[in-house]
Design a protein around this motif. Structure first.
Motif, PDB file in Angstrom:
ATOM      1  N   ALA A   1      16.116  -6.427 -20.425  1.00  0.00           N
ATOM      2  CA  ALA A   1      15.255  -7.096 -20.659  1.00  0.00           C
ATOM      3  C   ALA A   1      13.983  -6.303 -19.695  1.00  0.00           C
ATOM      4  O   ALA A   1      12.826  -6.338 -20.097  1.00  0.00           O
ATOM      5  N   LYS A   2      14.360  -5.627 -18.779  1.00  0.00           N
ATOM      6  CA  LYS A   2      13.537  -4.777 -18.000  1.00  0.00           C
ATOM      7  C   LYS A   2      12.759  -3.524 -18.942  1.00  0.00           C
ATOM      8  O   LYS A   2      11.616  -3.458 -18.871  1.00  0.00           O
ATOM      9  N   THR A   3      13.514  -3.110 -19.775  1.00  0.00           N
ATOM     10  CA  THR A   3      13.140  -2.177 -20.925  1.00  0.00           C
ATOM     11  C   THR A   3      12.188  -2.877 -21.803  1.00  0.00           C
ATOM     12  O   THR A   3      11.099  -2.187 -22.051  1.00  0.00           O
ATOM     13  N   LEU A   4      12.340  -3.951 -22.121  1.00  0.00           N
ATOM     14  CA  LEU A   4      11.502  -4.809 -23.018  1.00  0.00           C
ATOM     15  C   LEU A   4      10.251  -5.115 -22.669  1.00  0.00           C
ATOM     16  O   LEU A   4       9.210  -4.760 -23.256  1.00  0.00           O
ATOM     17  N   TYR A   5      10.372  -5.515 -21.390  1.00  0.00           N
ATOM     18  CA  TYR A   5       9.046  -5.909 -20.628  1.00  0.00           C
ATOM     19  C   TYR A   5       8.466  -4.743 -20.340  1.00  0.00           C
ATOM     20  O   TYR A   5       7.149  -4.860 -20.211  1.00  0.00           O
ATOM     21  N   ALA A   6       8.906  -3.711 -19.937  1.00  0.00           N
ATOM     22  CA  ALA A   6       8.178  -2.403 -19.752  1.00  0.00           C
ATOM     23  C   ALA A   6       7.522  -1.895 -20.736  1.00  0.00           C
ATOM     24  O   ALA A   6       6.396  -1.343 -21.000  1.00  0.00           O
ATOM     25  N   THR A   7       8.119  -2.147 -21.998  1.00  0.00           N
ATOM     26  CA  THR A   7       7.535  -1.712 -23.309  1.00  0.00           C
ATOM     27  C   THR A   7       6.303  -2.586 -23.469  1.00  0.00           C
ATOM     28  O   THR A   7       5.164  -2.008 -23.789  1.00  0.00           O
ATOM     29  N   ALA A   8       6.163  -3.937 -23.194  1.00  0.00           N
ATOM     30  CA  ALA A   8       5.191  -4.746 -23.480  1.00  0.00           C
ATOM     31  C   ALA A   8       4.185  -4.221 -22.619  1.00  0.00           C
ATOM     32  O   ALA A   8       2.919  -4.279 -22.915  1.00  0.00           O
ATOM     33  N   LEU A   9       4.326  -3.766 -21.345  1.00  0.00           N
ATOM     34  CA  LEU A   9       3.400  -3.418 -20.343  1.00  0.00           C
ATOM     35  C   LEU A   9       2.758  -2.145 -20.851  1.00  0.00           C
ATOM     36  O   LEU A   9       1.493  -1.803 -20.614  1.00  0.00           O
ATOM     37  N   TYR A  10       3.699  -1.419 -21.239  1.00  0.00           N
ATOM     38  CA  TYR A  10       2.932  -0.071 -21.566  1.00  0.00           C
ATOM     39  C   TYR A  10       2.271   0.095 -22.790  1.00  0.00           C
ATOM     40  O   TYR A  10       1.172   0.853 -22.854  1.00  0.00           O
ATOM     41  N   PHE A  11       2.352  -0.733 -23.664  1.00  0.00           N
ATOM     42  CA  PHE A  11       1.734  -0.709 -24.868  1.00  0.00           C
ATOM     43  C   PHE A  11       0.741  -1.850 -24.958  1.00  0.00           C
ATOM     44  O   PHE A  11      -0.124  -2.192 -25.885  1.00  0.00           O
ATOM     45  N   GLY A  12       0.881  -2.936 -23.910  1.00  0.00           N
ATOM     46  CA  GLY A  12      -0.179  -3.947 -23.918  1.00  0.00           C
ATOM     47  C   GLY A  12       0.135  -5.145 -24.916  1.00  0.00           C
ATOM     48  O   GLY A  12      -0.935  -5.407 -25.739  1.00  0.00           O
ATOM     49  N   VAL A  13       1.340  -5.388 -25.163  1.00  0.00           N
ATOM     50  CA  VAL A  13       1.673  -6.536 -25.955  1.00  0.00           C
ATOM     51  C   VAL A  13       1.958  -7.822 -25.233  1.00  0.00           C
ATOM     52  O   VAL A  13       2.692  -8.157 -24.481  1.00  0.00           O
ATOM     53  N   GLY A  14       0.718  -8.468 -25.378  1.00  0.00           N
ATOM     54  CA  GLY A  14       0.785  -9.852 -24.841  1.00  0.00           C
ATOM     55  C   GLY A  14       0.175  -9.768 -23.553  1.00  0.00           C
ATOM     56  O   GLY A  14      -0.093 -10.715 -22.652  1.00  0.00           O
ATOM     57  N   VAL A  15      -0.101  -8.505 -23.025  1.00  0.00           N
ATOM     58  CA  VAL A  15      -0.337  -8.607 -21.713  1.00  0.00           C
ATOM     59  C   VAL A  15      -1.387  -7.358 -21.483  1.00  0.00           C
ATOM     60  O   VAL A  15      -1.279  -6.446 -22.452  1.00  0.00           O
ATOM     61  N   PRO A  16      -2.178  -7.029 -20.529  1.00  0.00           N
ATOM     62  CA  PRO A  16      -3.148  -6.035 -20.489  1.00  0.00           C
ATOM     63  C   PRO A  16      -1.938  -4.738 -20.214  1.00  0.00           C
ATOM     64  O   PRO A  16      -1.137  -4.741 -19.572  1.00  0.00           O
ATOM     65  N   VAL A  17      -2.475  -3.536 -20.602  1.00  0.00           N
ATOM     66  CA  VAL A  17      -1.768  -2.249 -20.362  1.00  0.00           C
ATOM     67  C   VAL A  17      -1.769  -1.992 -18.815  1.00  0.00           C
ATOM     68  O   VAL A  17      -2.554  -2.015 -18.121  1.00  0.00           O
ATOM     69  N   ASP A  18      -0.277  -1.759 -18.199  1.00  0.00           N
ATOM     70  CA  ASP A  18      -0.216  -1.336 -16.787  1.00  0.00           C
ATOM     71  C   ASP A  18       1.009  -0.314 -17.073  1.00  0.00           C
ATOM     72  O   ASP A  18       1.981  -0.622 -16.514  1.00  0.00           O
ATOM     73  N   ARG A  19       0.494   0.951 -17.376  1.00  0.00           N
ATOM     74  CA  ARG A  19       1.456   2.032 -17.383  1.00  0.00           C
ATOM     75  C   ARG A  19       2.350   2.374 -16.220  1.00  0.00           C
ATOM     76  O   ARG A  19       3.424   2.797 -16.185  1.00  0.00           O
ATOM     77  N   PRO A  20       1.519   2.291 -14.949  1.00  0.00           N
ATOM     78  CA  PRO A  20       2.352   2.670 -13.720  1.00  0.00           C
ATOM     79  C   PRO A  20       3.572   1.730 -13.597  1.00  0.00           C
ATOM     80  O   PRO A  20       4.646   2.071 -13.371  1.00  0.00           O
ATOM     81  N   ARG A  21       3.212   0.352 -13.601  1.00  0.00           N
ATOM     82  CA  ARG A  21       4.261  -0.631 -13.446  1.00  0.00           C
ATOM     83  C   ARG A  21       5.324  -0.449 -14.587  1.00  0.00           C
ATOM     84  O   ARG A  21       6.420  -0.484 -14.369  1.00  0.00           O
ATOM     85  N   ALA A  22       4.962  -0.276 -15.761  1.00  0.00           N
ATOM     86  CA  ALA A  22       5.918  -0.143 -16.903  1.00  0.00           C
ATOM     87  C   ALA A  22       6.652   0.895 -16.541  1.00  0.00           C
ATOM     88  O   ALA A  22       8.043   1.024 -16.860  1.00  0.00           O
ATOM     89  N   LEU A  23       6.243   2.092 -16.035  1.00  0.00           N
ATOM     90  CA  LEU A  23       7.045   3.394 -16.013  1.00  0.00           C
ATOM     91  C   LEU A  23       8.209   3.004 -14.781  1.00  0.00           C
ATOM     92  O   LEU A  23       9.311   3.543 -14.570  1.00  0.00           O
TER      93      LEU A  23
END
Length: 283
Positions: free
Chosen positions: A217-239
């Motif tokens: 689930a961490k990987t899936l949520y990180a993907t959402a954060l990295y590509f902005g799926v349903g949330v604003p893009v936050d790549r540092p947090r995603a990585l």
């Protein structure tokens, strides 16, 4: 039903109008599932000024009153439906009577493929025991218990009862169940198709620690954060999340840190989430 389709911009303008005129927000809980309630809303015979079929949202007019913005969603407390109305007319007797009518019509609809025992029962499922919603006390995975019943309901296409069972997973913050809820919101199966709701449940699953599912689930949520799926893009947090999941043994997270893509989750059209400019962060 007198329905007029209006572009999304106009629908947003109507919503802002209802907010500007002393808008009230009223929520009702209904026992029928979201899909049946949404069908009843559309068939209630009132004028519809704007409608979003995927998100289960509409702007309606009751008895020449001011517009009411209506939203239909899953009620995770008991697995039924939460119907919200926003607008000056939402806190009126007319709106309450309309909601009562919607629930009555929704409950009169046949629930699709209930336990694989419809008008033409499938003999392949004769030996499948009917799960008891009252007896379900755990969101585990042992054969014959709650989750095997959940599997049978999914196989039979009875998503409405599945949602009632998944409400228990939500109560227990079960990462696997939360991921399944997220997937239903992603594709709009028996619930509205809302990316922000899908990501909300992924975030909860990623922070849970009661099953091994929280790692993927961490990987899936990180993907959402990295590509902005349903949330604003936050790549540092995603990585940071990808690195945490990889350190816990998730191969998809490790793959992303090497290549900027993984195969654990695809877009609705089947394409991989991919960053073509990704620089490898892991040997």
């Amino acid at each position: 039903m007198k329905a007029i389709k209006v572009a999304g911009v106009l629908g947003a303008m109507l919503s802002m109008l209802t907010q500007a005129v002393g808008a009230a927000t009223v929520e009702r809980t209904l026992s029928a599932g979201p899909a049946r309630v949404w069908t009843a809303v559309l068939g209630s015979g009132v004028p519809v000024l704007a409608v979003d079929h995927e998100r289960f949202e509409a702007t309606i007019v009751l008895d020449d009153a001011l517009p009411v913005s209506v939203s239909v969603d899953w009620d995770e407390v008991d697995g039924g439906t939460r119907l919200a109305g926003m607008g000056e007319s939402a806190d009126s007797d007319g709106f309450r009577r309309w909601v009562e009518g919607v629930e009555r019509v929704a409950l009169e609809q046949v629930q699709r493929n209930r336990y694989c025992r419809g008008l033409q029962p499938d003999p392949r499922h004769d030996e499948v025991p009917e799960p008891s919603l009252e007896a379900a006390t755990d969101c585990g995975l042992s054969t014959g218990n709650f989750s095997s019943a959940l599997l049978e309901l999914e196989k039979c296409g009875d998503h409405e009862t599945t949602l009632k069972l998944l409400s228990l997973c939500s109560h227990q913050n079960h990462a696997g169940g939360l991921v399944r809820i997220s997937q239903l919101y992603e594709i709009g199966a028996a619930v509205p198709r809302r990316a922000e709701r899908a990501t909300h449940f992924l975030a909860r699953a990623a922070s849970a620690d009661n099953t091994e599912y929280h790692i993927s689930a961490k990987t899936l949520y990180a993907t959402a954060l990295y590509f902005g799926v349903g949330v604003p893009v936050d790549r540092p947090r995603a990585l940071a999340l990808f690195q945490t999941a990889a350190s816990l043994g998730d191969s998809a997270a490790d793959e992303f840190l090497r290549t900027g893509t993984h195969s654990a989750w695809r877009r609705i059209d089947g394409r991989l989430f991919r960053d073509p400019d990704f620089v490898e962060l892991r040997p």
